[in-house]
Every structure is written in C-alpha cells, then in structure tokens.
Design an enzyme around this catalytic site. Structure first.
Site, PDB file in Angstrom:
ATOM      1  N   ALA A 165      -0.157   1.351  -8.902  1.00 20.48           N
ATOM      2  CA  ALA A 165       0.252  -0.050  -8.808  1.00 20.48           C
ATOM      3  C   ALA A 165       1.732  -0.172  -8.501  1.00 20.48           C
ATOM      4  O   ALA A 165       2.161  -1.074  -7.771  1.00 20.48           O
ATOM      5  CB  ALA A 165      -0.071  -0.771 -10.114  1.00 20.48           C
ATOM      6  N   GLU A 223       2.008   1.208  -4.440  1.00 22.00           N
ATOM      7  CA  GLU A 223       1.131   0.620  -3.432  1.00 22.00           C
ATOM      8  C   GLU A 223       1.432  -0.867  -3.252  1.00 22.00           C
ATOM      9  O   GLU A 223       1.564  -1.356  -2.129  1.00 22.00           O
ATOM     10  CB  GLU A 223      -0.338   0.813  -3.829  1.00 22.00           C
ATOM     11  CG  GLU A 223      -0.844   2.243  -3.706  1.00 22.00           C
ATOM     12  CD  GLU A 223      -1.123   2.651  -2.270  1.00 22.00           C
ATOM     13  OE1 GLU A 223      -1.093   1.787  -1.371  1.00 22.00           O
ATOM     14  OE2 GLU A 223      -1.367   3.852  -2.042  1.00 22.00           O
ATOM     15  N   SER A 227       4.171  -2.553  -4.296  1.00 25.21           N
ATOM     16  CA  SER A 227       5.564  -2.788  -3.914  1.00 25.21           C
ATOM     17  C   SER A 227       5.791  -2.513  -2.437  1.00 25.21           C
ATOM     18  O   SER A 227       6.507  -3.260  -1.753  1.00 25.21           O
ATOM     19  CB  SER A 227       6.499  -1.924  -4.759  1.00 25.21           C
ATOM     20  OG  SER A 227       6.466  -2.313  -6.108  1.00 25.21           O
ATOM     21  N   CYS A 254       1.064  -9.242 -14.427  1.00 27.05           N
ATOM     22  CA  CYS A 254       1.627  -7.943 -14.044  1.00 27.05           C
ATOM     23  C   CYS A 254       2.814  -7.536 -14.909  1.00 27.05           C
ATOM     24  O   CYS A 254       3.825  -8.242 -14.982  1.00 27.05           O
ATOM     25  CB  CYS A 254       2.050  -7.990 -12.577  1.00 27.05           C
ATOM     26  SG  CYS A 254       2.845  -6.465 -12.005  1.00 27.05           S
ATOM     27  N   GLU A 283      12.990  -4.956  -6.697  1.00 28.65           N
ATOM     28  CA  GLU A 283      12.842  -4.059  -5.549  1.00 28.65           C
ATOM     29  C   GLU A 283      12.829  -4.836  -4.244  1.00 28.65           C
ATOM     30  O   GLU A 283      13.468  -4.437  -3.264  1.00 28.65           O
ATOM     31  CB  GLU A 283      11.550  -3.250  -5.669  1.00 28.65           C
ATOM     32  CG  GLU A 283      11.648  -2.040  -6.566  1.00 28.65           C
ATOM     33  CD  GLU A 283      10.412  -1.168  -6.467  1.00 28.65           C
ATOM     34  OE1 GLU A 283      10.018  -0.784  -5.339  1.00 28.65           O
ATOM     35  OE2 GLU A 283       9.818  -0.868  -7.518  1.00 28.65           O
TER      36      GLU A 283
END
Length: 404
Positions: free
Chosen positions: A239, A242, A244, A350, A359
C-alpha cells in the site's frame, strides 16, 4: 441501464473512459449488480452518499469474511503463504481491527511523518538529478515508483538491494491477472519467506526502523503474532508504494493537461497543499475500496442486497459526484476544502494518509522546480492505465521539459 449486468469495469475500454461511465452509472443506478463473464457477481456502489454509507457501516458491510462464514474465510485465505500476507488490519473489523491499528499507529503520527520531510525531499532531488539535462523521462518508472518504494523501504528498514524484489512481488500481488496460479504461489512463497527472515533478523538485531518497532511493540499486553507481523509489513510495503506511485503519476498526468494550473503551482508553491487535495479528489489512485461482504439482507439505494454477497465502493466515482462538490469534473486547484474519499472513511481510513499527502506535495514541488516547461511527451490518447483492479494509475507517463 441495459448493459449493467455484464459491465466489465476492469476492461481497457472502461478504464479509458472511466469517469464518463461512472457519471452514467450514478445517474442510472448508484448501486448495481455486475455479472460480467468469468467474474464473481459483484455489487458496485458509485454514488457519493451510498459510498460513504458503505464505508462508515462495518455492521452491514464487513471487511472480515469470517463474519459471513468461517469456511468461506478459510477458502479465501488459501495456502499458508497467502494467509501470512493477508492477516492484517484491513481484513479485520471491530476490536480486532482497532487492536492492530493501535499497534502500528505510532509510526504514522503527524510528528513522525513531518520528521521524514527532509529525507523525502533529498530522495526526490536525487532521482531528478541524472535526468535534468536530458529534458525527458518517464514519470512512473523513473520518478514516482522509485520515490515511493525508497520512502517506505527506508521507513521499514528494508535493505536497498532488496527493493527491486519488493516492487516485483507487490506488482504481481496487486495485479493478479496475467499470471498463472503456480507463478502467483511462487511469488507469495518468496514474499512470505523474505518477511519471516526479516522479522527474525530484527528480533535478533533491532534497528531504528518500523519493522524493529513492530517486532518489539506492546500495548495493553497485546503483541503482533508472527502472521500478523508478516501481513502488516507486507501491507505497508504494497500500500505504501503502489498507491503513492499511482497518486504521483495521476497528479502529474492531470497537471500537464492543465498547463495554467501547472504554471500557477510552479509560481505559487504555497497553493500546493490545497492543490494536493484537489488532485487526490479529481483522479484517485485508490479507485475502489477493498471488497466488502454483506453481513445481512439489507437495502441500499433501493436495491435489495443479500447476506454473503460481495460489494465494492467505487471511491473514484464518488469523488466526481455532484453530491460531493460543485462542478466535480472541473480541476480547480483553489477549490475550497472538499470531503473527498480518496483515503476512505471511518474505521478503515488510510493510516498513511498524512505520509501520502506529504510525498505528493514534495514530489510535485520538486518536479515543477527542477523541470521548467514540463509537458506531456506523447499524445494524451496514448496514455494507458495499469491493469490493477483497485488502483488507478498510468502504466507510463513520458514527459519533457526545457533545457537551457
């Protein structure tokens, strides 16, 4: 709508025009049963109100299949190696989910995430340095994926030389299709074997990383089991990079098609936090929430759902619903705060949302600063979407920029 019962939401034809299809589906039936050939019957929920209802109601719409039937849950677990990668908090509800979330939550506090900012900025700069003078690159393979896998791998303490293996394993696990069963089983075995060895190593020699912290963590006398540890690390790796990577790819894809917005963000970087929220809403990397299991006969938007049926909340569609915000198909980087659902809702919200936001903000600011005149290097119609059931992101995104 005549085609509802056989609609294949994973086809290239659908993915290329996904938001147009979602608008038509919301209009016709925000909850519909798809029975595409070769696939399990599946309820798809596309309306914002209905998606929010599903995400917030863990009693009627469960993530844990054992709440339907223990044998069914065991069948879904499959071989031991698969079970070792699926025994995580996203597959739990209630007290079991809360226990696992508490044990890993400390690593993703806002303070902990903010401490990572200088390193994320350094990684982004380092990735762009060798390509700046060439004036072109593939955002996905040369920037988005390397950035996201490096960040999560360093957070977990995964050695640099092993990161290509992690990327290969995670790609195969999230994609599933296109691989025979023996190939998938081999992937699961390799991934589980590596996780178990890493856990044993950190038990013997703890370091300043998240795997070591998870091995040692204890709260109210509750430790993670070997299976839970393995699954939690696998979940964070998959998670953590993938989604991000797809998130960065989607955002760049949108900005190069909206040059005025791109230029304004380059000139006014203070707008970036708000723009990040709009980009997350406009083209969510998590297109669909993980499958839910209907726990009892119930009704949703006038449809009768039966106990044991499968249901997917389509987050990407909900984010483009007029019930969520005005003019949802317009990308507006100065839009007032909109309660998008790209990171979910409720108890399964999340855990890494703050890290993902950071990010994306850093990735875009660095890219716009280092690559003046950024633009798409291919015809927009040539961009293809990855064939990954729950995620949405470009397979490749060739861009170019001005070089002095």
């Amino acid at each position: 709508m005549a085609y509802e019962r056989t609609l294949d939401l994973n086809s290239d034809a659908f993915r290329g025009e996904a938001y147009r299809h979602y608008a038509a589906l919301r209009q016709a039936s925000p909850v519909f049963l798809s029975q595409a050939e070769g696939q399990l019957p599946m309820w798809y929920v596309t309306g914002a109100r209905e998606v929010e209802e599903v995400l917030l109601d863990n009693e009627r719409f469960a993530r844990d299949p054992s709440r339907i039937d223990a044998q069914f849950a065991a069948m879904l677990g499959g071989e031991q190696s698969i079970a070792f990668l699926n025994d995580h908090m996203l597959n739990r509800d209630g007290d079991s989910h809360r226990r696992l979330r508490r044990l890993v939550n400390k690593a993703f506090t806002l303070k902990a995430v903010n401490a990572l900012r200088p390193r994320i900025e350094q990684i982004a700069e380092t990735l762009l340095e060798p390509v700046r003078s060439s004036g072109r690159m593939d955002v996905v393979s040369q920037y988005a994926f390397p950035l996201s896998i490096t960040v999560i791998a360093e957070l977990l303490g995964v050695p640099a030389q092993d990161r290509d293996d992690f990327r290969r394993w995670s790609h195969m696990i999230v994609q599933q299709v296109g691989h025979d069963l023996s190939e998938l089983q081999r992937c699961y075995n390799e991934f589980a074997g590596y996780m178990l060895a890493l856990i044993d190593q950190r038990r013997a020699q703890p370091g300043d990383d998240l795997v070591s912290a998870l091995v040692q963590v204890e709260e109210e006398g509750s430790r993670l089991s070997q299976s839970e540890l393995c699954s939690m690390i696998a979940l964070l790796i998959i998670a953590g990079h993938e989604t991000s990577a797809s998130m960065i790819g989607n955002a760049v894809h949108m900005l190069v098609q909206h040059p005025k917005a791109l230029a304004r963000l380059r000139d006014e970087p203070t707008l970036m936090p708000g723009a990040v929220e709009e980009l997350l809403r406009y083209d969510s990397a998590v297109e669909r929430a993980m499958v839910r299991f209907v726990t009892r006969d119930t009704e949703l938007a006038g449809q009768r759902l039966q106990r044991g049926q499968l249901l997917i909340a389509v987050v990407g569609s909900a984010n483009r619903d007029e019930a969520l915000c005005a003019n949802p198909d317009t990308l507006d980087i100065t839009r007032p705060a909109c309660p998008h659902m790209s990171f979910g809702k409720g108890t399964h919200y999340c855990l890494g949302a703050s890290l993902a936001r950071q990010e994306l903000e850093i990735a875009l600011n660095t890219l716009l600063r280092c690559c003046p005149g950024l633009r798409l290097a291919v015809d927009p119609g040539a961009v293809r979407w990855r064939y990954v059931p729950n995620f949405r992101g470009p397979e490749a995104l060739p861009v170019c920029w001005s070089v002095d």
